[in-house]
Design a protein around this motif. Structure first.
Motif, PDB file in Angstrom:
ATOM      1  N   LYS A  18       0.804  -1.212   0.000  1.00  0.00           N
ATOM      2  CA  LYS A  18       0.000   0.000   0.000  1.00  0.00           C
ATOM      3  C   LYS A  18       0.844   1.273   0.000  1.00  0.00           C
ATOM      4  O   LYS A  18       0.314   2.366  -0.129  1.00  0.00           O
TER       5      LYS A  18
ATOM      6  N   SER B 265      -2.637 -12.384   3.641  1.00  0.00           N
ATOM      7  CA  SER B 265      -3.015 -12.350   2.225  1.00  0.00           C
ATOM      8  C   SER B 265      -1.953 -13.031   1.359  1.00  0.00           C
ATOM      9  O   SER B 265      -2.269 -13.609   0.314  1.00  0.00           O
TER      10      SER B 265
ATOM     11  N   ALA C 100      -7.350  -9.184  -3.387  1.00  0.00           N
ATOM     12  CA  ALA C 100      -8.032  -7.893  -3.548  1.00  0.00           C
ATOM     13  C   ALA C 100      -8.553  -7.329  -2.230  1.00  0.00           C
ATOM     14  O   ALA C 100      -9.221  -8.025  -1.455  1.00  0.00           O
ATOM     15  N   GLY C 101      -8.197  -6.060  -2.017  1.00  0.00           N
ATOM     16  CA  GLY C 101      -8.765  -5.272  -0.917  1.00  0.00           C
ATOM     17  C   GLY C 101      -9.575  -4.159  -1.582  1.00  0.00           C
ATOM     18  O   GLY C 101     -10.799  -4.167  -1.616  1.00  0.00           O
ATOM     19  N   THR C 102      -8.850  -3.203  -2.174  1.00  0.00           N
ATOM     20  CA  THR C 102      -9.535  -2.222  -3.024  1.00  0.00           C
ATOM     21  C   THR C 102      -9.806  -2.817  -4.410  1.00  0.00           C
ATOM     22  O   THR C 102     -10.739  -2.432  -5.094  1.00  0.00           O
ATOM     23  N   GLY C 103      -8.930  -3.737  -4.833  1.00  0.00           N
ATOM     24  CA  GLY C 103      -8.957  -4.234  -6.218  1.00  0.00           C
ATOM     25  C   GLY C 103      -7.965  -3.473  -7.093  1.00  0.00           C
ATOM     26  O   GLY C 103      -7.809  -3.769  -8.271  1.00  0.00           O
TER      27      GLY C 103
ATOM     28  N   CYS D 215       2.653  -9.360   0.352  1.00  0.00           N
ATOM     29  CA  CYS D 215       1.957  -8.069   0.485  1.00  0.00           C
ATOM     30  C   CYS D 215       2.420  -7.294   1.700  1.00  0.00           C
ATOM     31  O   CYS D 215       2.530  -6.066   1.660  1.00  0.00           O
TER      32      CYS D 215
ATOM     33  N   ASN E 136      -3.291  -1.322   6.473  1.00  0.00           N
ATOM     34  CA  ASN E 136      -2.027  -1.080   5.765  1.00  0.00           C
ATOM     35  C   ASN E 136      -2.016   0.238   5.000  1.00  0.00           C
ATOM     36  O   ASN E 136      -1.020   0.965   5.022  1.00  0.00           O
TER      37      ASN E 136
ATOM     38  N   GLY F 120      -6.744  -6.982   5.315  1.00  0.00           N
ATOM     39  CA  GLY F 120      -6.265  -6.325   4.092  1.00  0.00           C
ATOM     40  C   GLY F 120      -7.029  -6.786   2.869  1.00  0.00           C
ATOM     41  O   GLY F 120      -7.124  -6.047   1.899  1.00  0.00           O
ATOM     42  N   ILE F 121      -7.549  -8.013   2.896  1.00  0.00           N
ATOM     43  CA  ILE F 121      -8.281  -8.505   1.719  1.00  0.00           C
ATOM     44  C   ILE F 121      -9.650  -9.028   2.138  1.00  0.00           C
ATOM     45  O   ILE F 121      -9.874  -9.356   3.303  1.00  0.00           O
TER      46      ILE F 121
ATOM     47  N   THR G  68      -4.596  -3.306  -7.089  1.00  0.00           N
ATOM     48  CA  THR G  68      -3.441  -4.055  -7.591  1.00  0.00           C
ATOM     49  C   THR G  68      -3.861  -4.921  -8.776  1.00  0.00           C
ATOM     50  O   THR G  68      -3.186  -4.959  -9.811  1.00  0.00           O
TER      51      THR G  68
HETATM   52  C1  LIG Z   1      -2.019  -7.184   3.289  1.00  0.00           C
HETATM   53  C2  LIG Z   1      -2.737  -6.801   2.035  1.00  0.00           C
HETATM   54  N1  LIG Z   1      -2.756  -7.654   1.016  1.00  0.00           N
HETATM   55  C3  LIG Z   1      -3.418  -7.365  -0.135  1.00  0.00           C
HETATM   56  C4  LIG Z   1      -4.113  -6.192  -0.286  1.00  0.00           C
HETATM   57  C5  LIG Z   1      -4.904  -5.940  -1.560  1.00  0.00           C
HETATM   58  O1  LIG Z   1      -4.464  -4.884  -2.320  1.00  0.00           O
HETATM   59  P1  LIG Z   1      -5.464  -3.979  -3.196  1.00  0.00           P
HETATM   60  O2  LIG Z   1      -6.063  -2.969  -2.263  1.00  0.00           O
HETATM   61  O3  LIG Z   1      -4.596  -3.372  -4.217  1.00  0.00           O
HETATM   62  O4  LIG Z   1      -6.535  -4.850  -3.781  1.00  0.00           O
HETATM   63  C6  LIG Z   1      -4.118  -5.273   0.770  1.00  0.00           C
HETATM   64  C7  LIG Z   1      -4.862  -4.014   0.665  1.00  0.00           C
HETATM   65  O5  LIG Z   1      -5.073  -3.310   1.624  1.00  0.00           O
HETATM   66  C8  LIG Z   1      -3.410  -5.574   1.945  1.00  0.00           C
HETATM   67  O6  LIG Z   1      -3.376  -4.721   2.996  1.00  0.00           O
END
Ligand SMILES: Cc1ncc(COP(=O)(O)O)c(C=O)c1O
Length: 363
Positions: free
Chosen positions: A55, A287, A190-193, A316, A85, A243-244, A195
């Protein structure tokens, strides 16, 4: 007044660019697995960013986006909804610019992340349910006449997906001298999606045949949204893999860019984290375990078809952020996870077992 504001914004951007100049790219770490002699697995180690996770890239982009849009000034309070994160990374950049920062997060967020936010001078506002973060962040930003960075809406648009040192470009550059430089699969979660959106767009833009797989944890709506092509679905149970996994289909999640998704049981993710501690001699976050399970599943299918090639996934964040959960046996016991079963299944797969790791899903 306008000139003074403009000067401050220019200086703020310069400070972020100088911080970037001081930073190095993250490592791409190979993990040789004797059970897969013809398939190479790599981890892009995003835990080594200054603020400890993937992040860091997003936070830098969100701050630059806000500055260049004229939404962030010398007296702006920054506010964010986060599972932790992103807030740590934004607190890092807020401190760099001397701005107040408020993180709106579920009460279950790991104490290590809360401590890191405080370390960078940010403050935390806790909510009981993950679905509450959006409304509270909007309200707090409005009360303080601040700026809601809104990673869940903006993650997919703040990153320069064509190039400019995004994670996808870095992976393909670092793979150049490997035996299989074009990966068969990229595996993320995916958290926000954001990445997965950057990776998926980059694959198309560069006309690579590489396919994108997204691993989703148990309590998350993304898999069903992708499978059923419905953005309106919701999930009430909070994700146990920090996070996900989200309660709603976030605006930045772009299912049309994803070739394959894998639903990973949380117990398997935690077992994978424990196995990775042995294999990598270090602790990684949950994650990363979820993604490792999906990567192994894909590698097992490649092996069964006699394919050779490479698979790239991410570390991650570090396991140091989860001493109270993933690496705490009491927490694991409370969740009723059957870790011995999953550790055994992973071990069998690594030893060459041909049975799939995960049961096929009927949905
Ligand atoms: C530990 C961890 N892994 C994966 C992700 C997923 O990333 P993204 O937000 O780009 O989908 C996050 C997002 O906060 C995260 O904190």
């Amino acid at each position: 007044m306008r000139a003074a504001q403009r000067l401050w914004v220019a200086q703020a951007i310069e400070r972020i660019e100088a911080d970037f100049q001081r930073s190095a790219d993250t490592h791409l770490i190979p993990l040789p697995l004797p059970g897969f002699p013809s398939i190479d697995l790599y981890f892009k180690d995003e835990s080594t960013h200054p603020s400890g996770s993937l992040k860091h890239r997003l936070a830098r982009s969100l701050l630059l986006f806000g500055l260049c849009n004229g939404d962030i000034h010398a007296d702006t309070t920054l506010v964010e909804a986060s599972s932790g994160n992103t807030a740590v990374s934004e607190a890092y950049f807020a401190r760099l610019l001397g701005l107040p920062f408020v993180a709106v997060m579920p009460r279950t967020t790991s104490p290590e992340k809360v401590r890191a936010i405080h370390f960078y001078g940010g403050s935390c506002h806790f909510v009981e349910s993950p679905a509450q973060v959006y409304a509270d962040a909007t309200r707090i930003a409005s009360e303080r006449k601040g700026h809601y960075l809104d990673q869940f809406s903006n993650a997919e648009r703040v990153t320069d997906w064509r190039s400019n040192n995004n994670i996808a470009e870095a992976i393909f550059q670092q793979m150049q001298r490997e035996p299989h430089p074009l990966p068969r699969w990229l595996v993320c979660s995916a958290g926000t999606g954001g990445t997965s959106a950057t990776l998926g767009r980059y694959l198309r833009y560069r006309r690579h045949d590489t396919e994108l797989c997204v691993a989703d944890p148990e309590h998350s709506v993304f898999y069903a949204c992708w499978q059923q092509q419905r953005r309106t679905l919701t999930c009430t149970e909070p994700s146990r893999i920090e996070g996900i996994g989200r309660p709603r289909c976030e605006p930045s999640f772009m299912p049309q860019l994803i070739d394959h998704m894998v639903k990973v049981p949380d117990a398997a993710s935690v077992a994978a984290v424990r196995e990775l501690e042995r294999l990598l001699d270090r602790r990684v976050g949950g994650s990363t375990g979820t993604q490792f399970i999906a990567a192994l599943e894909l590698m097992q299918q490649m092996r069964a078809r006699g394919e050779t090639g490479s698979v790239v996934t991410l570390i991650c964040d570090s396991g140091e952020r989860y001493a109270h959960t993933l690496f705490n046996d009491d927490w694991v016991h409370q969740q009723a996870f059957d870790l011995p079963h999953w550790c055994q299944r992973i071990g069998q797969l690594l030893a060459g077992d041909a049975a799939p790791l995960l049961a096929p899903r009927g949905d």
